[in-house]
Design an enzyme around this catalytic site. Structure first.
Site, short mmCIF file in Angstrom:
data_model
loop_
_atom_site.label_atom_id
_atom_site.label_comp_id
_atom_site.label_asym_id
_atom_site.label_seq_id
_atom_site.Cartn_x
_atom_site.Cartn_y
_atom_site.Cartn_z
N GLY A 112 0.75 -1.24 0.00
CA GLY A 112 0.00 0.00 0.00
C GLY A 112 0.78 1.29 0.00
O GLY A 112 0.19 2.37 -0.12
N TYR A 135 -10.57 5.58 -10.70
CA TYR A 135 -10.16 6.17 -9.41
C TYR A 135 -9.92 7.68 -9.50
O TYR A 135 -9.26 8.24 -8.62
CB TYR A 135 -8.84 5.55 -8.93
CG TYR A 135 -8.74 4.05 -8.92
CD1 TYR A 135 -9.52 3.28 -8.06
CD2 TYR A 135 -7.81 3.41 -9.73
CE1 TYR A 135 -9.37 1.90 -8.03
CE2 TYR A 135 -7.66 2.03 -9.70
CZ TYR A 135 -8.45 1.28 -8.85
OH TYR A 135 -8.30 -0.07 -8.82
N CYS A 181 -16.41 4.85 -26.68
CA CYS A 181 -17.72 5.51 -26.61
C CYS A 181 -18.24 5.58 -25.18
O CYS A 181 -19.23 4.92 -24.83
CB CYS A 181 -18.71 4.78 -27.49
SG CYS A 181 -18.04 4.48 -29.11
N GLU A 182 -17.56 6.31 -24.33
CA GLU A 182 -17.96 6.52 -22.93
C GLU A 182 -17.44 7.91 -22.56
O GLU A 182 -16.29 8.22 -22.85
CB GLU A 182 -17.26 5.53 -21.97
CG GLU A 182 -17.49 4.09 -22.22
CD GLU A 182 -18.72 3.53 -21.51
OE1 GLU A 182 -19.27 4.22 -20.63
OE2 GLU A 182 -19.10 2.42 -21.87
C1 LIG Z 1 -3.45 -4.87 -3.51
C2 LIG Z 1 -2.82 -5.52 -2.35
C3 LIG Z 1 -1.48 -5.28 -2.06
C4 LIG Z 1 -0.62 -4.33 -2.83
O1 LIG Z 1 -1.00 -3.00 -2.69
P1 LIG Z 1 -0.12 -1.85 -3.34
O2 LIG Z 1 -0.84 -0.61 -3.06
O3 LIG Z 1 -0.02 -2.13 -4.80
O4 LIG Z 1 1.22 -1.90 -2.67
C5 LIG Z 1 -0.93 -5.98 -1.00
N1 LIG Z 1 -1.66 -6.84 -0.25
C6 LIG Z 1 -2.95 -7.08 -0.51
C7 LIG Z 1 -3.70 -8.03 0.35
C8 LIG Z 1 -3.58 -6.43 -1.56
O5 LIG Z 1 -4.88 -6.65 -1.79
#
Ligand SMILES: *Cc1c(COP(=O)(O)O)cnc(C)c1O
Length: 421
Positions: A239, A318, A346-347
Site C-alpha cells: 500500500g 479512481y 464511446c464513454e
Molecule cells: C493490492 C494488495 C497489495 C498491494 O497494494 P499496493 O498498493 O499495490 O502496494 C498488497 N496486499 C494485498 C492483500 C492487496 O490486496
C-alpha cells in the site's frame, strides 16, 4: 526516481529511445524499465535490513511473466490473489515457499492448487473460508499454514475505492473478534496458525495509518501469544504510495516505512512479510500513445489518443492523475497548450485529463503516460474490441516485446457460434 529521461530531446527508457520502440511495436503499448523495477524492489530489502523478512511482491499490480521473472531472480516472494496468479508466479520460477495467498474469496479449487504446491501461507479473511481451507487440507492430508487478516478499523485516507481497513470494508475479520477466531483456528486439525496479516489500503501517502494499524497488530500478537498461539510471522501488507507527479506532498520513502515497521513490531521477533505492489512497478512503466486527432470543441481543444480507458482505466475508475508528457521534448515554455485528453471509446468517462497543460502537439505525435506500471496493463480489457495493449521490457540498451498485441482475427476466433446458428 525512475529511468525514463530525455536524452537529446527524446524520451528514453533507460538506453532505448521510446520512438524506436514505437516504430517497431506501434502504439499504444506499455514499456517497463528493468533498472527501475530492480531499484524499487531493492529499496524494501534495504529498509528492512537487520530484520528477518520476505518481500512478497503483490503481483496483481503487474503480472507479466518477464516482470515476475525479473523479480524472482532478485529473490522476491509473491503475494497472489487467485489460482491464476499462483500459477503465473510458479511459472516465473518463484518457489511456492515464497508465495502467500491473499484475497477475500478463495475457492476450494484454488486452495487445493496452492496446497498441493506447498504454498508458504494463506492469508485468511473469514471464518467460513477458514473452515473450507481446513476441509481441503484434511482431504489432502496436509496442514495449511495460515495468517488471519485482521481489520484494524483505520481510515487509510486514500481514495475510497482502494481503502480496505475500515469497518465497512469487506476485508479481514474485525480485530475485536480476533481472539475468538484464533481460538477456533487452533482447534482445527487442518490449520496451522503461523501469524497475523493486515493490509489497510493502497496509495497511502502518510505513515500515520500504518503506525496505528501496526501498533494494534503488535498488541494483538502479544495477546495471542499469551493465549498460547505460536505467532511467528507478521504480514504487514502493501500500500505504500508513489508520487504521481501532481501534488507536493510526497509519499513516505521505503526507508521511513522500514523504520516504522521496526519501531512498531520489531520487538516481537517475528519474521516480517510485506506485500508492496504499486511501489515496485508503478513508476517503472509508461503507456505510450499517439495523437489521432486534435479536435476543436466550442471552448476547448481535445486530444483524441489511440490509447483509451480499456488500456489504462485508472483515471476513469479512481479519478487518478497521470503525468502525460510528449516523447519529443518540448523546446520551450511558450509552446504549452491546454487540452482535454481523451481516448476513442464511446464513454464519457474515457477521459484521461481535463484542461491539462502540456506541450503543443500535432496529429501523429507520441505522448507518454508516466507512472503507469502498476494497475495498468493488468486492468486492461478488450472493450470496444480493442486488442489488449502490448508490453515491452527494456534493460539497458536492449528491449523485448514481452506480450504481443493480439490480432483482431485471433480475438474474434475466441468466440464460438452455437450449433443452432
Ligand atoms: C493490492 C494488495 C497489495 C498491494 O497494494 P499496493 O498498493 O499495490 O502496494 C498488497 N496486499 C494485498 C492483500 C492487496 O490486496
Amino acid at each position: 526516481m525512475d529511468h525514463f529521461e530525455y536524452r537529446h530531446g527524446s524520451l528514453h527508457a533507460e538506453g532505448v529511445p521510446v520512438e524506436e520502440i514505437a516504430a517497431m511495436v506501434k502504439t499504444p503499448f506499455y514499456c517497463y524499465s528493468t533498472a527501475t523495477i530492480t531499484r524499487h524492489f531493492n529499496l524494501f530489502g534495504e529498509a528492512l535490513s537487520g530484520v528477518d523478512h520476505l518481500v512478497c511482491y503483490a503481483m496483481k499490480a503487474a503480472s507479466n511473466q518477464a516482470i515476475l521473472k525479473t523479480l524472482a531472480d532478485l529473490g522476491a516472494g509473491m503475494d497472489v490473489v487467485s489460482a491464476g496468479e499462483y500459477s503465473r508466479a510458479v511459472a516465473a520460477g518463484v518457489p511456492a515457499g515464497r508465495i502467500v495467498f491473499s484475497g477475500v474469496g478463495k475457492t476450494r479449487e484454488e486452495m487445493r492448487v496452492a496446497l498441493e504446491g506447498r504454498i508458504r501461507q494463506f492469508n485468511l479473511e473469514s471464518e467460513p473460508e477458514m473452515h473450507a481451507l481446513n476441509e481441503v487440507a484434511l482431504g489432502l492430508g496436509v496442514r495449511a499454514p495460515v495468517a488471519i487478516r485482521v481489520n484494524p478499523d483505520v481510515d487509510a485516507e486514500t481514495h475510497s475505492k482502494i481503502a480496505t481497513g475500515r469497518k465497512r470494508d469487506k476485508f479481514g475479520i474485525p480485530i475485536s473478534r480476533a481472539r475468538d477466531v484464533y481460538r477456533e483456528a487452533a482447534s482445527l486439525p487442518g490449520i496451522d496458525v503461523v501469524g497475523i496479516d493486515v493490509h489497510i489500503g493502497s496509495q497511502l501517502t502518510d505513515l500515520a495509518p500504518y503506525r496505528f494499524a501496526y501498533k494494534k497488530v503488535a498488541e494483538l500478537a502479544a495477546t495471542l501469544r499469551s493465549d498460547g498461539h505460536d505467532i511467528r510471522r507478521l504480514d504487514l501488507g502493501g500500500g505504500l504510495g508513489i508520487p504521481y507527479g501532481r501534488s507536493n506532498d510526497l509519499p513516505p520513502l521505503p526507508i521511513e516505512y522500514g523504520r516504522l515497521v521496526k519501531e512498531t513490531v520489531g520487538h516481537l521477533d517475528c519474521e516480517i512479510e510485506i506485500e508492496p505492489g504499486r511501489l515496485v512497478v508503478g513508476n517503472a512503466g509508461i503507456l505510450v500513445s499517439s495523437v489521432i486527432y486534435v479536435k476543436s470543441g466550442e471552448d476547448r481543444e481535445f486530444l483524441i489518443l489511440d490509447a483509451a480507458m480499456n488500456d489504462l482505466i485508472r483515471p476513469a475508475m479512481y479519478d487518478a492523475y497521470h503525468d502525460i508528457v510528449p516523447v519529443r521534448e518540448s523546446p520551450s515554455e511558450e509552446a504549452l497548450a491546454r487540452y482535454d485528453i481523451a481516448g476513442p471509446v464511446c464513454e464519457s468517462s474515457d477521459m484521461f485529463a481535463r484542461d491539462r497543460k502540456i506541450a503543443r502537439v500535432a496529429q501523429g505525435d507520441l505522448l507518454a503516460f508516466r507512472s503507469a506500471g502498476a494497475y495498468g496493463a493488468v486492468m486492461a480489457s478488450e472493450y470496444n474490441t480493442r486488442p489488449l495493449v502490448p508490453e515491452v521490457l527494456v534493460k539497458g540498451d536492449q528491449f523485448a516485446i514481452i506480450r504481443e498485441r493480439p490480432a483482431i482475427d485471433e480475438m474474434i476466433k475466441r468466440d464460438t457460434i452455437p450449433v443452432w446458428l
